[in-house]
Design a protein around this motif. Structure first.
Motif, mmCIF file in Angstrom:
data_model
loop_
_atom_site.group_PDB
_atom_site.id
_atom_site.type_symbol
_atom_site.label_atom_id
_atom_site.label_comp_id
_atom_site.label_asym_id
_atom_site.label_seq_id
_atom_site.Cartn_x
_atom_site.Cartn_y
_atom_site.Cartn_z
ATOM 1 N N ILE A 40 0.861 -1.184 0.000
ATOM 2 C CA ILE A 40 0.000 0.000 0.000
ATOM 3 C C ILE A 40 0.893 1.229 0.000
ATOM 4 C CG2 ILE A 40 -1.848 1.224 1.213
ATOM 5 C CD1 ILE A 40 -2.221 -1.602 2.720
ATOM 6 N N ASP A 53 -6.703 6.823 5.651
ATOM 7 C CA ASP A 53 -6.815 5.884 4.537
ATOM 8 C C ASP A 53 -5.881 4.690 4.713
ATOM 9 O OD1 ASP A 53 -8.581 6.753 2.180
ATOM 10 O OD2 ASP A 53 -7.560 8.615 2.642
ATOM 11 N N ASN A 56 -6.997 2.399 7.513
ATOM 12 C CA ASN A 56 -8.227 1.679 7.191
ATOM 13 C C ASN A 56 -7.990 0.528 6.223
ATOM 14 O OD1 ASN A 56 -9.862 3.274 8.818
ATOM 15 N ND2 ASN A 56 -10.548 4.596 7.156
ATOM 16 N N VAL A 57 -7.177 0.774 5.193
ATOM 17 C CA VAL A 57 -6.912 -0.287 4.220
ATOM 18 C C VAL A 57 -6.163 -1.440 4.892
ATOM 19 C CG1 VAL A 57 -5.747 -0.882 2.064
ATOM 20 C CG2 VAL A 57 -6.943 1.299 2.260
ATOM 21 N N ASP A 60 -8.637 -3.443 7.136
ATOM 22 C CA ASP A 60 -9.576 -4.296 6.402
ATOM 23 C C ASP A 60 -8.881 -5.494 5.779
ATOM 24 O OD1 ASP A 60 -11.697 -2.696 7.086
ATOM 25 O OD2 ASP A 60 -11.692 -1.562 5.222
ATOM 26 N N THR A 68 0.200 -7.017 5.013
ATOM 27 C CA THR A 68 0.269 -5.715 4.352
ATOM 28 C C THR A 68 1.630 -5.085 4.581
ATOM 29 O OG1 THR A 68 -0.580 -4.533 6.293
ATOM 30 C CG2 THR A 68 -2.214 -5.285 4.689
ATOM 31 N N TYR A 122 -5.768 4.015 -6.097
ATOM 32 C CA TYR A 122 -6.589 4.374 -4.938
ATOM 33 C C TYR A 122 -6.873 5.869 -4.922
ATOM 34 C CZ TYR A 122 -8.088 4.489 -0.025
ATOM 35 O OH TYR A 122 -8.806 4.660 1.143
ATOM 36 N N ARG A 297 -13.852 4.986 5.313
ATOM 37 C CA ARG A 297 -14.010 3.591 5.739
ATOM 38 C C ARG A 297 -14.564 2.756 4.598
ATOM 39 N NH1 ARG A 297 -17.793 5.113 10.707
ATOM 40 N NH2 ARG A 297 -18.703 6.218 8.919
ATOM 41 N N ALA A 300 -11.924 2.221 1.830
ATOM 42 C CA ALA A 300 -10.991 1.161 2.228
ATOM 43 C C ALA A 300 -11.620 -0.220 2.051
ATOM 44 C CB ALA A 300 -10.550 1.370 3.674
ATOM 45 N N GLU A 301 -12.890 -0.334 2.409
ATOM 46 C CA GLU A 301 -13.582 -1.615 2.265
ATOM 47 C C GLU A 301 -13.653 -2.038 0.803
ATOM 48 O OE1 GLU A 301 -17.383 -0.994 4.009
ATOM 49 O OE2 GLU A 301 -16.606 -0.784 6.059
ATOM 50 N N THR A 303 -11.695 -1.144 -1.614
ATOM 51 C CA THR A 303 -10.349 -1.467 -2.087
ATOM 52 C C THR A 303 -9.897 -2.831 -1.582
ATOM 53 O OG1 THR A 303 -9.837 0.898 -2.113
ATOM 54 C CG2 THR A 303 -7.974 -0.633 -2.182
ATOM 55 N N ALA A 304 -10.158 -3.106 -0.318
ATOM 56 C CA ALA A 304 -9.781 -4.404 0.243
ATOM 57 C C ALA A 304 -10.524 -5.538 -0.461
ATOM 58 C CB ALA A 304 -10.062 -4.428 1.740
#
Length: 362
Positions: A40, A53, A56-57, A60, A68, A122, A297, A300-301, A303-304
């Motif tokens: 990330i 951000d 959050n990523v 998740d 990560t 992103y 939030r 991030a969700e 993207t995850a």
């Protein structure tokens, strides 16, 4: 999708064990591994939104069982390129990139493509390369439209009121979102400029005249100070189109230094974006008037989930396959909807939605 290995479970292996900690020192309880490490790359720690951000990523993805590695480029494009190159060398399985300079990543993303590492752009669309697989963001033109709509309503332009003086600010010239925000706003404001209900006394109306490098508040303050000195010896500013809360704070600082904020010289309508804590407090205090809330939030969700789908050979959920042309390809995207926030609805939207608590806003 570009598969890195015949079997993703094998791909995780010992190589990803060394990536259990993020580059910012974040770690968590071990969860069952799903077979991958996500790199990330975030642009800066100078803005609270990008810290949020990144966190959050990471949260998740770790909640899904992935490892990560989170890095911040600190507003230095060359540093970000080097960081992404390092993530590629270390063998991450997906890259999530919020670009500092959206045209500086072509070579390093070719390295990612050669290593068969999918790339999710992103929030800021990466330009000039076909090596971007997906884009996760908000409806960026709608952000600008919400800012413009607020100005129109507050000044009563639809009722024929005016003329009013307005000054225009835009984001960083190297961020593709800047154009979308500005275009969205100008779609609504231009008719009032044409009818002279809105007047830009500085004469600075083109996007190339109103950008703010790196979205920097101090840069915005300096520009606003210069506009006041050269264009407002007589008269006052009635509105400022600001695309981002950090810019808004710089604009407000220049205005207040010039005597705005008193009964005889009230602050103009100043917009913003990101619902940063300082700006929400400013709205509550009656200084900044509006911000555009983007629930980070949810971004991030999304993207995850994209990363999870890519790593499991599934097509991610998308809702826009035609809007975001990066100059080399149309990048398939998932876009979230933003919300306009002011003093009248911040409690309902931000506190009611669990984004802030009452205590945080005091």
């Amino acid at each position: 999708m570009r598969n890195r290995r015949p079997a993703l479970a094998v791909m995780a292996g010992a190589a990803s064990v060394s990536l259990a900690l993020t580059a910012c020192g974040q770690s968590g309880a071990a969860l069952p591994e799903k077979g991958g490490t996500v790199g990330i790359a975030m642009p800066t720690r100078a803005s609270e939104r990008w810290i949020t951000d990144g966190n959050n990523v990471v949260k998740d993805l770790k909640g899904m069982g992935y490892k990560t590695r989170l890095v911040y480029g600190d507003d230095d494009p060359e540093r970000q390129v080097a960081q992404i190159q390092d993530l590629v060398t270390r063998g991450v399985d997906v890259l999530v990139v919020a670009a500092i300079d959206n045209r500086s990543l072509g070579k390093v993303l070719q390295q990612a493509a050669d290593a068969k590492i999918p790339v999710i752009s992103y929030d800021r669309l990466i330009l000039g390369t076909e090596n971007v697989d997906y884009y996760a963001s908000f409806d960026n033109e709608q952000v600008g439209r919400l800012q413009a709509r607020y100005i129109i309503d507050e000044l009563g332009l639809e009722d024929g009121k005016g003329p009013f003086n307005i000054e225009l600010f835009a984001g960083s010239k190297d961020d593709n979102n800047t154009k979308y925000f500005f275009d969205g706003a100008m779609q609504l404001l231009q008719p009032y400029l044409d009818k002279k209900q809105l007047v830009v006394r500085s004469g600075q109306t083109g996007l190339n005249k109103v950008t703010t490098l790196r979205w920097d508040g101090a840069t915005a303050r300096k520009r606003m100070k210069g506009i006041l000195a050269t264009s407002y010896g007589i008269g006052k500013v009635d509105a400022v189109l600001s695309p981002y809360d950090g810019i808004s704070m710089g604009v407000l600082a220049a205005l207040e230094a010039d005597g705005y904020g008193s009964g005889a010289k009230p602050l103009p309508v100043v917009t913003g974006q990101d619902a940063e804590l300082a700006s929400v407090k400013s709205i509550i205090a009656g200084r900044q008037r509006q911000t555009v809330y983007k629930d980070l939030r949810r971004l991030a969700e999304v993207t995850a989930r994209m990363a999870d789908d890519v790593l499991n050979d599934r097509e991610p959920t998308l809702n826009d396959n035609g809007t975001y042309d990066n100059g080399s390809k149309v990048v398939p995207a998932y876009l979230l909807q933003p919300t306009s926030v002011d003093k009248a609805n911040y409690k309902e939207v931000l506190v009611g939605g669990g984004y802030y608590t009452d205590a945080e806003l005091k």
